[in-house]
Motif scaffolding. Sequence first.
Motif, PDB file in Angstrom:
ATOM      1  N   THR A  71      79.330-132.529 -19.531  1.00 56.84           N
ATOM      2  CA  THR A  71      79.071-131.190 -19.008  1.00 56.84           C
ATOM      3  C   THR A  71      79.183-131.161 -17.487  1.00 56.84           C
ATOM      4  OG1 THR A  71      76.714-131.691 -18.969  1.00 56.84           O
ATOM      5  CG2 THR A  71      77.568-130.558 -20.920  1.00 56.84           C
ATOM      6  N   SER A  72      79.401-129.966 -16.967  1.00 56.06           N
ATOM      7  CA  SER A  72      79.615-129.784 -15.528  1.00 56.06           C
ATOM      8  C   SER A  72      78.408-130.258 -14.722  1.00 56.06           C
ATOM      9  CB  SER A  72      79.877-128.312 -15.231  1.00 56.06           C
ATOM     10  OG  SER A  72      79.862-128.076 -13.839  1.00 56.06           O
ATOM     11  N   LYS A  73      78.696-130.907 -13.602  1.00 53.30           N
ATOM     12  CA  LYS A  73      77.643-131.392 -12.702  1.00 53.30           C
ATOM     13  C   LYS A  73      77.415-130.421 -11.534  1.00 53.30           C
ATOM     14  CE  LYS A  73      77.077-135.281 -15.034  1.00 53.30           C
ATOM     15  NZ  LYS A  73      78.014-135.106 -16.146  1.00 53.30           N
ATOM     16  N   GLY A  74      78.023-129.234 -11.618  1.00 48.06           N
ATOM     17  CA  GLY A  74      77.747-128.180 -10.643  1.00 48.06           C
ATOM     18  C   GLY A  74      78.060-128.568  -9.210  1.00 48.06           C
ATOM     19  N   GLU A  75      77.065-128.410  -8.337  1.00 46.98           N
ATOM     20  CA  GLU A  75      77.274-128.650  -6.907  1.00 46.98           C
ATOM     21  C   GLU A  75      77.275-130.129  -6.545  1.00 46.98           C
ATOM     22  OE1 GLU A  75      74.000-127.580  -4.284  1.00 46.98           O
ATOM     23  OE2 GLU A  75      72.614-127.608  -5.975  1.00 46.98           O
ATOM     24  N   TYR A  76      76.925-130.987  -7.479  1.00 50.95           N
ATOM     25  CA  TYR A  76      76.846-132.418  -7.196  1.00 50.95           C
ATOM     26  C   TYR A  76      78.246-133.030  -7.128  1.00 50.95           C
ATOM     27  CZ  TYR A  76      71.800-132.306  -7.787  1.00 50.95           C
ATOM     28  OH  TYR A  76      70.461-132.037  -7.631  1.00 50.95           O
TER      29      TYR A  76
ATOM     30  N   GLU B 181      90.928-138.072 -12.002  1.00 52.62           N
ATOM     31  CA  GLU B 181      90.805-137.585 -13.374  1.00 52.62           C
ATOM     32  C   GLU B 181      89.625-138.244 -14.092  1.00 52.62           C
ATOM     33  OE1 GLU B 181      92.074-135.141 -14.903  1.00 52.62           O
ATOM     34  OE2 GLU B 181      93.770-134.590 -13.630  1.00 52.62           O
ATOM     35  N   GLU B 182      89.440-139.523 -13.860  1.00 47.60           N
ATOM     36  CA  GLU B 182      88.330-140.235 -14.500  1.00 47.60           C
ATOM     37  C   GLU B 182      86.988-139.677 -14.027  1.00 47.60           C
ATOM     38  OE1 GLU B 182      87.429-144.816 -15.765  1.00 47.60           O
ATOM     39  OE2 GLU B 182      88.003-144.479 -13.686  1.00 47.60           O
ATOM     40  N   ILE B 183      86.896-139.311 -12.755  1.00 44.27           N
ATOM     41  CA  ILE B 183      85.671-138.712 -12.219  1.00 44.27           C
ATOM     42  C   ILE B 183      85.471-137.310 -12.792  1.00 44.27           C
ATOM     43  CG2 ILE B 183      84.603-137.821 -10.101  1.00 44.27           C
ATOM     44  CD1 ILE B 183      85.837-140.280  -8.655  1.00 44.27           C
ATOM     45  N   LYS B 184      86.552-136.562 -12.928  1.00 45.10           N
ATOM     46  CA  LYS B 184      86.453-135.215 -13.504  1.00 45.10           C
ATOM     47  C   LYS B 184      85.937-135.270 -14.939  1.00 45.10           C
ATOM     48  CE  LYS B 184      89.707-132.189 -12.951  1.00 45.10           C
ATOM     49  NZ  LYS B 184      91.087-131.641 -13.015  1.00 45.10           N
ATOM     50  N   GLU B 185      86.312-136.321 -15.668  1.00 53.75           N
ATOM     51  CA  GLU B 185      85.841-136.462 -17.052  1.00 53.75           C
ATOM     52  C   GLU B 185      84.322-136.628 -17.142  1.00 53.75           C
ATOM     53  OE1 GLU B 185      88.085-139.656 -18.750  1.00 53.75           O
ATOM     54  OE2 GLU B 185      89.980-138.535 -18.663  1.00 53.75           O
ATOM     55  N   LEU B 186      83.708-137.081 -16.048  1.00 45.91           N
ATOM     56  CA  LEU B 186      82.251-137.192 -15.999  1.00 45.91           C
ATOM     57  C   LEU B 186      81.587-135.827 -15.821  1.00 45.91           C
ATOM     58  CD1 LEU B 186      81.907-140.254 -13.562  1.00 45.91           C
ATOM     59  CD2 LEU B 186      81.664-140.290 -16.058  1.00 45.91           C
ATOM     60  N   GLY B 187      82.380-134.809 -15.491  1.00 45.88           N
ATOM     61  CA  GLY B 187      81.852-133.463 -15.284  1.00 45.88           C
ATOM     62  C   GLY B 187      81.752-133.045 -13.828  1.00 45.88           C
ATOM     63  N   PHE B 188      82.266-133.864 -12.921  1.00 43.27           N
ATOM     64  CA  PHE B 188      82.195-133.540 -11.498  1.00 43.27           C
ATOM     65  C   PHE B 188      83.424-132.736 -11.064  1.00 43.27           C
ATOM     66  CE2 PHE B 188      79.450-137.237 -11.894  1.00 43.27           C
ATOM     67  CZ  PHE B 188      78.343-136.849 -11.150  1.00 43.27           C
ATOM     68  N   GLN B 189      83.145-131.666 -10.321  1.00 44.46           N
ATOM     69  CA  GLN B 189      84.228-130.862  -9.752  1.00 44.46           C
ATOM     70  C   GLN B 189      84.469-131.163  -8.272  1.00 44.46           C
ATOM     71  OE1 GLN B 189      81.820-128.503 -11.736  1.00 44.46           O
ATOM     72  NE2 GLN B 189      83.041-129.435 -13.339  1.00 44.46           N
ATOM     73  N   LYS B 190      83.619-132.058  -7.728  1.00 39.62           N
ATOM     74  CA  LYS B 190      83.752-132.439  -6.319  1.00 39.62           C
ATOM     75  C   LYS B 190      83.696-133.952  -6.202  1.00 39.62           C
ATOM     76  CE  LYS B 190      81.310-128.349  -4.552  1.00 39.62           C
ATOM     77  NZ  LYS B 190      80.133-127.915  -3.749  1.00 39.62           N
TER      78      LYS B 190
END
Length: 323
Positions: free
Chosen positions: A3-8, A28-37
Amino acid sequence: MYTSKGEYSFSTCWNIKRHPNDGAAMIEEIKELGFQKVELNYNVTKEMLQTIEPMIERGEIGVSSVHNTFPHTPDPDYGTDSVLLGFDDETKRKKAIDLLVGSAEYAHRYGAKAVVVHPGEVPFAYNIDEELKGIYHEQGKDSPAYQKLWSEMLERRESLAATYLERIQHSLEEVCDRVLSKGYDVAFGIETRSRCYQMPTLSEAKTVRERMKGAPVYLWYDIGHGMMMDRMGLYHNAEEANAMKEDIIGVHIHETLGLSDHWCPYVHSGDMEFFDRFLDIIDHAPVKVYELKAACQPHEIDESHKLLLSKIAARHAGSTRGV
């Protein structure tokens, strides 16, 4: 996909060694964790940026911060464990300034809020921190051997700190003048460090902040590093950091087990209370970045984040009920 990690945000230090030649795969691997930043750390190379920059431009990933020196500078004189902005040698100091201005240019280009800065250190002839940590593990902090060497380290550190801090401050002033003249809206966060002879301590960071009022220079609070320095005896971490909450531009979120850092808060320590003392700082910080080691698994990262968010939410609910 988590799930999305929001502002984190999430530092590329977690998986950069798995993707030394493929920046896009790393992101891409970091995005799979739910991070957008992401925070782009100091090991990201110009070659990696060739595949990362298109992702930034397309809005597939945001950049919260970059870590000086950025992109990667192979010269150890300007690495993360050096005198950097405090060099006695004026040529070296000027180059360190140029590199930090360069990091700020990338931060501005990517829309990042801050540059994480390792400003410098009180130089020693050898890595006395490594020796101290060895004694700490083998004989304990209260052992005569540790106390003797610690006193020797502290005497030299305290006798020279003011000189190096002043030089660091002057370097930061030059950096700010150049960056502001270019119109870049980027903050600099001087980071609490993981070796006892490195700068700044929390009080040293406060001194720089007070001397540079109006300049975009703040504290970047690395929670795990602060825990290590507290355990070694350099400063009172949680107490001093909470008192400086308004001076903090960003945080590196991780927990330290003994003197081993970059673990997932709560999950790896198994302690569901100790890390709570840093929650107000995390909640208040404009930039929030997880800085975790490769050993941290995706499900552990997700569990740690959920625990952290639930605890912050509970504090908010408690304060609301108290009104």
